[in-house]
Motif scaffolding. Structure first.
Motif, PDB file in Angstrom:
ATOM      1  N   GLY A  41       0.819  -1.215   0.000  1.00 40.55           N
ATOM      2  CA  GLY A  41       0.000   0.000   0.000  1.00 40.55           C
ATOM      3  C   GLY A  41       0.848   1.258   0.000  1.00 40.55           C
ATOM      4  O   GLY A  41       0.508   2.256  -0.635  1.00 40.55           O
ATOM      5  N   ARG A  45       0.896   2.533  -4.372  1.00 46.46           N
ATOM      6  CA  ARG A  45      -0.348   3.303  -4.288  1.00 46.46           C
ATOM      7  C   ARG A  45      -1.002   3.491  -5.660  1.00 46.46           C
ATOM      8  O   ARG A  45      -2.195   3.286  -5.815  1.00 46.46           O
ATOM      9  CB  ARG A  45      -0.038   4.653  -3.648  1.00 46.46           C
ATOM     10  CG  ARG A  45      -1.176   5.623  -3.647  1.00 46.46           C
ATOM     11  CD  ARG A  45      -0.748   6.913  -2.985  1.00 46.46           C
ATOM     12  NE  ARG A  45      -1.677   7.976  -3.300  1.00 46.46           N
ATOM     13  CZ  ARG A  45      -1.486   9.218  -2.993  1.00 46.46           C
ATOM     14  NH1 ARG A  45      -0.395   9.586  -2.349  1.00 46.46           N
ATOM     15  NH2 ARG A  45      -2.376  10.138  -3.298  1.00 46.46           N
ATOM     16  N   THR A  48      -2.734   0.244  -7.043  1.00 42.37           N
ATOM     17  CA  THR A  48      -3.649  -0.468  -6.148  1.00 42.37           C
ATOM     18  C   THR A  48      -4.677  -1.283  -6.916  1.00 42.37           C
ATOM     19  O   THR A  48      -4.968  -2.425  -6.546  1.00 42.37           O
ATOM     20  CB  THR A  48      -4.364   0.530  -5.207  1.00 42.37           C
ATOM     21  OG1 THR A  48      -3.388   1.115  -4.350  1.00 42.37           O
ATOM     22  CG2 THR A  48      -5.421  -0.156  -4.359  1.00 42.37           C
ATOM     23  N   PHE A  52      -2.978  -4.919  -5.709  1.00 41.89           N
ATOM     24  CA  PHE A  52      -3.611  -5.568  -4.553  1.00 41.89           C
ATOM     25  C   PHE A  52      -4.275  -6.886  -4.962  1.00 41.89           C
ATOM     26  O   PHE A  52      -4.019  -7.923  -4.329  1.00 41.89           O
ATOM     27  CB  PHE A  52      -4.616  -4.639  -3.854  1.00 41.89           C
ATOM     28  CG  PHE A  52      -5.361  -5.330  -2.758  1.00 41.89           C
ATOM     29  CD1 PHE A  52      -4.772  -5.504  -1.514  1.00 41.89           C
ATOM     30  CD2 PHE A  52      -6.632  -5.855  -2.967  1.00 41.89           C
ATOM     31  CE1 PHE A  52      -5.437  -6.187  -0.496  1.00 41.89           C
ATOM     32  CE2 PHE A  52      -7.299  -6.533  -1.963  1.00 41.89           C
ATOM     33  CZ  PHE A  52      -6.703  -6.704  -0.725  1.00 41.89           C
ATOM     34  N   PHE A  92      -6.863  -5.885   2.865  1.00 38.11           N
ATOM     35  CA  PHE A  92      -6.992  -4.517   2.358  1.00 38.11           C
ATOM     36  C   PHE A  92      -6.857  -3.497   3.497  1.00 38.11           C
ATOM     37  O   PHE A  92      -6.424  -2.369   3.269  1.00 38.11           O
ATOM     38  CB  PHE A  92      -8.293  -4.284   1.582  1.00 38.11           C
ATOM     39  CG  PHE A  92      -8.244  -3.015   0.792  1.00 38.11           C
ATOM     40  CD1 PHE A  92      -7.539  -2.956  -0.406  1.00 38.11           C
ATOM     41  CD2 PHE A  92      -8.833  -1.850   1.261  1.00 38.11           C
ATOM     42  CE1 PHE A  92      -7.429  -1.771  -1.123  1.00 38.11           C
ATOM     43  CE2 PHE A  92      -8.739  -0.663   0.550  1.00 38.11           C
ATOM     44  CZ  PHE A  92      -8.038  -0.622  -0.643  1.00 38.11           C
ATOM     45  N   TRP A  95      -3.286  -2.881   3.495  1.00 38.64           N
ATOM     46  CA  TRP A  95      -2.957  -2.068   2.324  1.00 38.64           C
ATOM     47  C   TRP A  95      -3.347  -0.609   2.575  1.00 38.64           C
ATOM     48  O   TRP A  95      -2.567   0.313   2.277  1.00 38.64           O
ATOM     49  CB  TRP A  95      -3.679  -2.629   1.110  1.00 38.64           C
ATOM     50  CG  TRP A  95      -3.256  -2.055  -0.201  1.00 38.64           C
ATOM     51  CD1 TRP A  95      -3.712  -0.900  -0.776  1.00 38.64           C
ATOM     52  CD2 TRP A  95      -2.294  -2.589  -1.109  1.00 38.64           C
ATOM     53  NE1 TRP A  95      -3.102  -0.696  -1.988  1.00 38.64           N
ATOM     54  CE2 TRP A  95      -2.228  -1.714  -2.217  1.00 38.64           C
ATOM     55  CE3 TRP A  95      -1.489  -3.721  -1.093  1.00 38.64           C
ATOM     56  CZ2 TRP A  95      -1.379  -1.956  -3.291  1.00 38.64           C
ATOM     57  CZ3 TRP A  95      -0.654  -3.960  -2.163  1.00 38.64           C
ATOM     58  CH2 TRP A  95      -0.603  -3.079  -3.254  1.00 38.64           C
ATOM     59  N   ALA A  96      -4.546  -0.395   3.130  1.00 39.34           N
ATOM     60  CA  ALA A  96      -5.028   0.962   3.387  1.00 39.34           C
ATOM     61  C   ALA A  96      -4.132   1.692   4.384  1.00 39.34           C
ATOM     62  O   ALA A  96      -3.906   2.900   4.259  1.00 39.34           O
ATOM     63  CB  ALA A  96      -6.471   0.914   3.902  1.00 39.34           C
ATOM     64  N   LEU A  99      -1.253   2.872   2.381  1.00 37.46           N
ATOM     65  CA  LEU A  99      -1.702   4.001   1.550  1.00 37.46           C
ATOM     66  C   LEU A  99      -1.729   5.298   2.356  1.00 37.46           C
ATOM     67  O   LEU A  99      -1.285   6.344   1.885  1.00 37.46           O
ATOM     68  CB  LEU A  99      -3.123   3.744   1.008  1.00 37.46           C
ATOM     69  CG  LEU A  99      -3.303   2.805  -0.160  1.00 37.46           C
ATOM     70  CD1 LEU A  99      -4.786   2.566  -0.414  1.00 37.46           C
ATOM     71  CD2 LEU A  99      -2.654   3.358  -1.408  1.00 37.46           C
ATOM     72  N   SER A 122      -3.985  -0.844  11.486  1.00 36.71           N
ATOM     73  CA  SER A 122      -4.180  -1.813  10.404  1.00 36.71           C
ATOM     74  C   SER A 122      -4.145  -3.246  10.922  1.00 36.71           C
ATOM     75  O   SER A 122      -4.978  -4.072  10.542  1.00 36.71           O
ATOM     76  CB  SER A 122      -3.103  -1.638   9.333  1.00 36.71           C
ATOM     77  OG  SER A 122      -3.180  -0.373   8.748  1.00 36.71           O
TER      78      SER A 122
END
Length: 197
Positions: A41, A45, A48, A52, A92, A95-96, A99, A122
């Motif tokens: 992430g 970016r 994605t 992902f 995710f 991943w977020a 990000l 996370s």
């Protein structure tokens, strides 16, 4: 090195890391999957939309290969139930977090603090989705209760946090060294417009 070349290299390294550590969750080298998605992430970016899903498919393919390689049916395995598909939003969440750090990145101690906060949040959400779905939806858990779920959640939260933080810490150190050696504030995964702000 061009940004797309950097991203391709990072994606390849993350894939190798996941393949090398996910094949057996109980090896001396712990599974890096959660960290792979967090780091992805951060660096990927702009990719994605397809990076992902690609890493998600890789995670499932590794699980499938490992389970069937042991002579078991994938769909009959202890870890595979309706809850297994909660790994998509769980990963995710990782991943977020990456990000969010990338969007707030600067060469400062502040970024280190933001990374720690994002990593903790996370991992907590990833654990909630992955462990919670397994606990409540899997037939493998008998005698379900809120107290039992909470005890299980917190029993595994620290080990997962420690493992993920170790891998992310190594990546953070590499990023700091690379940023220190670079004369620009370029960051893989950020557009030129984002760097000008």
């Amino acid at each position: 090195m061009k940004p797309n070349t950097q991203r391709t290299l990072i994606l390849a390294l993350l894939a190798v890391l996941m393949i090398g550590t996910r094949v057996n969750h109980w090896t001396p080298i712990p599974d890096a999957s959660w960290a792979v998605f967090f780091i992805g992430g951060f660096y990927l970016r702009n990719w994605t939309r397809w990076a992902f899903p690609l890493l998600m498919v890789l995670a499932v393919a590794i699980d499938y290969a490992v389970i069937t390689g042991q002579g078991m049916s994938f769909w009959q395995h202890y870890c595979v139930s309706a809850a297994y598909w909660f790994l998509v939003p769980a990963y995710f969440a990782m991943w977020a977090g990456g990000l969010w750090v990338a969007r707030n990145y600067s060469r400062s101690w502040r970024t280190l603090g933001l990374t720690a906060v994002a990593l903790l949040a996370s991992v907590a959400v990833c654990q909630l989705l992955s462990q919670g779905s397994f606990y409540w939806l899997s037939d493998s858990v008998a005698n379900k209760s809120v107290a039992g779920w909470a005890a299980n959640y917190f029993e595994w939260l620290l080990p997962y946090l420690r493992t993920t933080a170790t891998y992310v810490g190594i990546a953070t150190l590499v990023q700091a060294i690379a940023a220190g050696a670079s004369k620009t504030d370029a960051l893989p995964g950020r557009s030129d417009d984002a760097r000008k702000r």
